[in-house]
Structures are given as C-alpha cells and as structure tokens.
Design a protein around this motif. Sequence first.
Motif, short mmCIF file in Angstrom:
data_model
loop_
_atom_site.label_atom_id
_atom_site.label_comp_id
_atom_site.label_asym_id
_atom_site.label_seq_id
_atom_site.Cartn_x
_atom_site.Cartn_y
_atom_site.Cartn_z
N ALA A 275 0.83 -1.21 0.00
CA ALA A 275 0.00 0.00 0.00
C ALA A 275 0.87 1.26 0.00
CB ALA A 275 -0.92 0.00 1.22
N LYS B 241 1.06 4.16 -3.00
CA LYS B 241 0.86 5.57 -2.68
C LYS B 241 2.07 6.40 -3.09
CE LYS B 241 -0.23 8.70 1.15
NZ LYS B 241 -0.51 8.82 2.60
N GLN C 215 -6.13 3.60 -9.49
CA GLN C 215 -7.41 3.30 -8.84
C GLN C 215 -7.51 1.82 -8.46
OE1 GLN C 215 -10.40 4.55 -11.65
NE2 GLN C 215 -10.09 6.74 -11.25
N TRP C 216 -6.97 0.94 -9.31
CA TRP C 216 -7.10 -0.51 -9.12
C TRP C 216 -6.15 -1.05 -8.06
CZ3 TRP C 216 -3.72 -4.69 -10.29
CH2 TRP C 216 -4.33 -5.96 -10.33
N PRO D 281 -4.68 0.08 -5.22
CA PRO D 281 -4.95 0.18 -3.78
C PRO D 281 -5.96 -0.84 -3.26
CG PRO D 281 -4.88 2.36 -4.76
CD PRO D 281 -4.88 1.38 -5.89
N GLU D 282 -6.75 -1.41 -4.18
CA GLU D 282 -7.75 -2.40 -3.76
C GLU D 282 -7.19 -3.83 -3.77
OE1 GLU D 282 -10.76 -1.82 -6.66
OE2 GLU D 282 -11.27 0.22 -5.99
N GLN D 283 -5.92 -3.98 -4.19
CA GLN D 283 -5.35 -5.32 -4.36
C GLN D 283 -4.32 -5.66 -3.28
OE1 GLN D 283 -6.90 -6.90 -6.88
NE2 GLN D 283 -7.93 -4.92 -7.20
N VAL D 284 -4.69 -5.56 -2.04
CA VAL D 284 -3.75 -5.86 -0.96
C VAL D 284 -3.40 -7.35 -1.00
CG1 VAL D 284 -3.38 -5.84 1.53
CG2 VAL D 284 -4.71 -4.02 0.44
N ASP E 159 -1.32 -14.13 -5.85
CA ASP E 159 -1.48 -12.76 -6.34
C ASP E 159 -0.42 -12.36 -7.37
OD1 ASP E 159 -3.61 -12.21 -4.37
OD2 ASP E 159 -1.98 -12.16 -2.90
N ASP F 95 -7.94 -10.19 -13.17
CA ASP F 95 -9.29 -10.07 -12.62
C ASP F 95 -10.26 -11.04 -13.31
OD1 ASP F 95 -8.60 -8.19 -10.78
OD2 ASP F 95 -9.36 -6.48 -11.90
#
Length: 356
Positions: free
Chosen positions: A169, A173, A195-196, A198-201, A296, A351
């Motif tokens: 993360a 950033k 945008q994508w 930050p949602e893929q921790v 991942d 995805d």
Amino acid sequence: MNEPELIDVLAAHRFDEAALARYLRHHLPEMGGQLSVRQFQGGQSNPTYLLESAGRRYVLRKKPPGKVLPSAHMVEREYKVIRALFEHGSVPVPSVHLLCEDESIIGTAFYVMDHIDGRIFSHPALQQLTAAERPPIHLAAIDTLAALHQVDVEAVGLGDFGKAQGYFARQVKRWSGQYQATRTGDMPAMERLMQWLPEQVPQRDECAIAHGDYRLGNLIFAPAEARVAAILDWELSTVGHPLADLAYFCLPYHLPAGIEGLRGLVGIDLKAQGIPSEQELLARYCQQSGRAAIDDWHVFVAFSLFRLAAILQGVYARALQGNASNADALQVGQRAGLLAESGWRIAQAGDRGAAL
C-alpha cells in the motif's frame, strides 16, 4: 567482458574533481596524487563514476544535480544497506569505503565503493552467450535473489530500514505521488492502475530486504562462471514484500522484444534460445526460498509495471529539465506509457482469471 560503457563525464554531471581528490586523499590514504574520473553510461538515476588512482579502481555514486523529489536518490540509504550486507557476508555486494554527506565537496552527497571486475548482461536474452550458457545465468540471479530475501533484517542491523508491514500500500501511494509530481501529459492506463492497485492488498504481508531494482543489468557476474559477484544499484531498496522483487525481475516476460530500452522477451522462442520460462524461474525461486506457492502473481506484475512506468516518467521529466543521468533518458522515458498499458492489461487479465 560485457563491461558497462564508460564515457567522459556528461556536462550536466561535472563537479570539482580537484576538491574530490583532496577529500579522498584525506579519507582514503591509499589514494594517489592523480585522480582519473569517468562516468558509467547506462543508468537512469544516480550518476555513477569510475575513479582510478595509484593503480586502484573505485566507484562513486552521487545524487543527480538540480532539484530532486523528496525521498528520491537516497545514496545514504544505498551506503547503509550495502555496508550492512557486506559485513553480514551472505549476499554479494561491493565493499564500501566512505559516505560523504557534505554537499560542499562535489555539490551533492556521495559514497565510494570498490570496483568489482566481471560481466554485466543488460538484456535477459543474453545474446553474447550460447544457448547452453544462458540458463545458469538466469538461475544464479534467482538463487541470489532468494538468498537476499532470506537475510534476517534485524540480524544485519536494518530493522529501521523500512516498515515491516504495509509495504504494498505504501509503495502504491508513493509511486502514485511520484508520477503525479512528474507527469507531463495524460496517461489513462496509469490513472486506472492508481485506482485498481490500492484495492489489491496481497493475501500475505511479508517482510524481507527488497532490492527494488533487481534485474540482470544490476548484477555483476564472475568473469568465467555463472555466479553473481555483486548486486549493484540499491537506491530503491527497503524492507518490503519479496514478491515485488521477483515480479520486477520477471517483467521481461511481459514486455515485447525488439523495443529499445524495454528489455522484453515476448516474441522470442525461449526454449530454442535456452532461456528459462517465467514458470521455471518461479519454481526455482520457490525451491530456493522454501515457498510452497506464489499468490497474487498478476497483482505483483501489474504493480511492478506501474512502478517502473512511474520511474521512467520521472526520468523523462528530468531529461526535459536537462539533468538526467543518461544521454538517452528522453528516449527511455517515453516508454512509460507502454509499461502502464501492459500493467493495465495484466490487471484486467488477472481479474478475469486469465493466465498471464
């Protein structure tokens, strides 16, 4: 020998060589009265120089001139991690001699380390070698990376080198911010990745010494064997997720061959050329690191392409300002858009559950 190209010091990167010689004679007693300075060509960030004096060869790394982004070009961090790893002895790095943070000497902070003789391969296709010689080079690079990731961060005194948790993360950033600070036009794929990502921790948050720019071009191989003699260019190193390093090393498997500056392998018959496949390298890494599986993977590959695109955008912006480290920085920097588009394609494929 595949040694990096040496050139006369670029006009933008000249400094007071007499002042440097005086400083080094005081702090490195083995330095002679005469000092020769030439610049290595090929890097895109911290200018790097070959110093020759009294029959000895050293390498100097410094920050680039001009205004640089906060937290970028931290030669102080490079010096710290190289010194710690050299003293630990489990990972091949040069011996460092001194760090100078007094900007009055040559205009910026710098450090000096030993020059390591050996071979550097800039492109993973390894055209200089025979097909039979190529697999051991790739496998040695993977083995060395696995060894780096096995180093106990606390044991080598790098417990404060980065935060143990939340690497992914923070990196997203950071590089989003770096991209925004150096953007010179619209790049829709970068906007989508920002945008994508930050949602893929990642499912597993792991902690290791992460080199940050681990590729064949930053490795010196022994002159006559497939052994890594030294890992170079630690500017982006931190404590972070090891799979980020692994994905970065594997980026050539996701980039087209034949485009100057990208070092891609897509379009090359890997088997015929004796180049291990990405799956073979991942299996070797798992074997050497004791890892059961890699989760991942598409996220780490997309992230690595995004981060490299942000880096190259910075190269491009510095080139426009006239203080980039390499003469072809304008050309290389313009590849940022292609990298971002590749990253977004991989994100979408992952995805959908498609194979990379």
